[in-house]
Scaffold this active site. Structure first.
Site, PDB file in Angstrom:
ATOM      1  NE  ARG A 149      -3.766  -1.975   3.236  1.00  0.00           N
ATOM      2  CZ  ARG A 149      -3.067  -3.394   3.585  1.00  0.00           C
ATOM      3  NH1 ARG A 149      -2.368  -3.420   4.244  1.00  0.00           N
ATOM      4  NH2 ARG A 149      -4.480  -4.188   3.902  1.00  0.00           N
ATOM      5  CE  LYS A 173      -6.621  -0.648   4.795  1.00  0.00           C
ATOM      6  NZ  LYS A 173      -8.235  -1.335   4.007  1.00  0.00           N
ATOM      7  CG  HIS A 246      -5.290   0.406  -4.015  1.00  0.00           C
ATOM      8  ND1 HIS A 246      -4.986   0.366  -2.465  1.00  0.00           N
ATOM      9  CD2 HIS A 246      -5.958  -0.625  -3.691  1.00  0.00           C
ATOM     10  CE1 HIS A 246      -4.797  -0.224  -1.885  1.00  0.00           C
ATOM     11  NE2 HIS A 246      -5.432  -1.051  -2.572  1.00  0.00           N
ATOM     12  NE  ARG A 249      -3.857  -3.823  -1.273  1.00  0.00           N
ATOM     13  CZ  ARG A 249      -2.665  -4.176  -0.688  1.00  0.00           C
ATOM     14  NH1 ARG A 249      -1.303  -4.878  -0.783  1.00  0.00           N
ATOM     15  NH2 ARG A 249      -3.523  -4.818   0.504  1.00  0.00           N
ATOM     16  CG  HIS A 272      -5.944  -8.870   1.323  1.00  0.00           C
ATOM     17  ND1 HIS A 272      -6.671  -9.186   0.247  1.00  0.00           N
ATOM     18  CD2 HIS A 272      -6.241  -6.870   1.318  1.00  0.00           C
ATOM     19  CE1 HIS A 272      -6.322  -8.185  -0.831  1.00  0.00           C
ATOM     20  NE2 HIS A 272      -5.651  -7.090   0.080  1.00  0.00           N
TER      21      HIS A 272
END
Length: 300
Positions: A149, A173, A246, A249, A272
């Site tokens: 990211r 994240k 993105h 990605r 993820h």
């Protein structure tokens, strides 16, 4: 409790307890402030389901996208669920709040040949020795080569890189750490940048920085600059007016699956939390396969 005060308490909870990123907390706060403007403020316990429906209806009248409406409904559910848990309200008014489902749009993906040509063009530009060209080449190679990211790329420190092994320690994240691999082209581009460009960029700043990627003034590179670099490079390739990091990605994930990578391995690389998030790339690969079939097969 006053609604505005409750919103700030909720944002503090998101940041310190749930450890969400500043950008995510900002988005929650923005949606809730918009809700406050719609309902006219006041105590949080005066807000009911009809007020929430009116808020979403106003957004619909403004022409907000379905994705925006779905996000705002999710924000309301998260906030009022938190408020109920903390006894700020007797009943959660968002339990029956329904928003339009997100439209299923496939991500923008560049072809393998297009990516090879794009990166070769930037490799040649970097060979001239300009520090910014060397940096931009390394940025593009790492975004595509490691499928990171933009926030993860900008947050990289020099100590996070292991060029010998071809890995980088990134923070995703929720501040979760993972090690991502990258290939020889990215390793070579990073090595050239670190040797020939980073010292020159760092010399322009008044202080040292641990950051891998530096801006033209020697400070840590920001997401906006990365967006500009990617947009200039990738928009002509994919034929889109607006395209950001993105997309690289997305492209990397699709090419991994096209090359036979296991879906769970791709999930680990991308960071993820849910396999379902990664599965969108199987749809991308299937569409590309179908398009190839229709063009090539005589009975298509």
């Amino acid at each position: 409790m006053d609604f505005a005060v409750a919103v700030e308490a909720f944002a503090d909870h998101l940041e310190k307890v749930r450890r969400l990123s500043p950008a995510t907390v900002k988005a929650y706060r923005s949606d809730l402030r918009d809700l406050g403007g719609s309902v006219g403020g006041g105590p949080v316990n005066r807000i009911d389901l009809e007020m929430l429906r009116e808020w979403l209806w106003q957004a619909t009248q403004r022409g907000d996208a379905r994705a925006t409406l779905a996000r705002r409904a999710a924000t309301a559910r998260a906030f009022f669920g938190w408020a109920r848990e903390h006894d700020l309200i007797p009943v959660d008014p968002s339990l029956r709040l329904v928003a339009p489902k997100r439209a299923k749009t496939l991500p923008t993906v560049a072809s393998k040949d297009a990516m090879a040509e794009l990166l070769e063009t930037h490799r040649q530009a970097a060979s001239e020795g300009d520090p910014v060209a060397l940096r931009d080449h390394a940025v593009l190679e790492l975004l595509y080569g490691a499928a990171v990211r933009v926030s993860e790329l900008c947050g990289l420190d020099v100590d996070d890189l292991d060029l010998d092994r071809g890995t980088a320690l990134v923070r995703g994240k929720g501040d979760k750490e993972r090690v991502v691999p990258f290939g020889v082209p990215a390793r070579d581009a990073l090595g050239a940048y670190l040797r020939r460009a980073r010292p020159a960029l760092l010399a322009r700043a008044a202080a040292t920085s641990p950051a891998v990627f530096l801006g033209s003034r020697g400070r840590r590179l920001g997401p906006r600059t990365v967006y500009e670099v990617v947009a200039r490079a990738l928009a002509p390739v994919v034929g889109a007016e607006t395209v950001g990091p993105h997309a690289l990605r997305h492209t990397a994930a699709t090419h991994l699956l096209d090359g036979g990578a296991d879906l769970r391995a791709v999930q680990e690389i991308l960071g993820h939390a849910s396999l379902g998030t990664t599965q969108i790339y199987t749809h991308v690969s299937a569409e590309r396969l179908t398009a190839t079939y229709r063009l090539a097969h005589p009975r298509a």
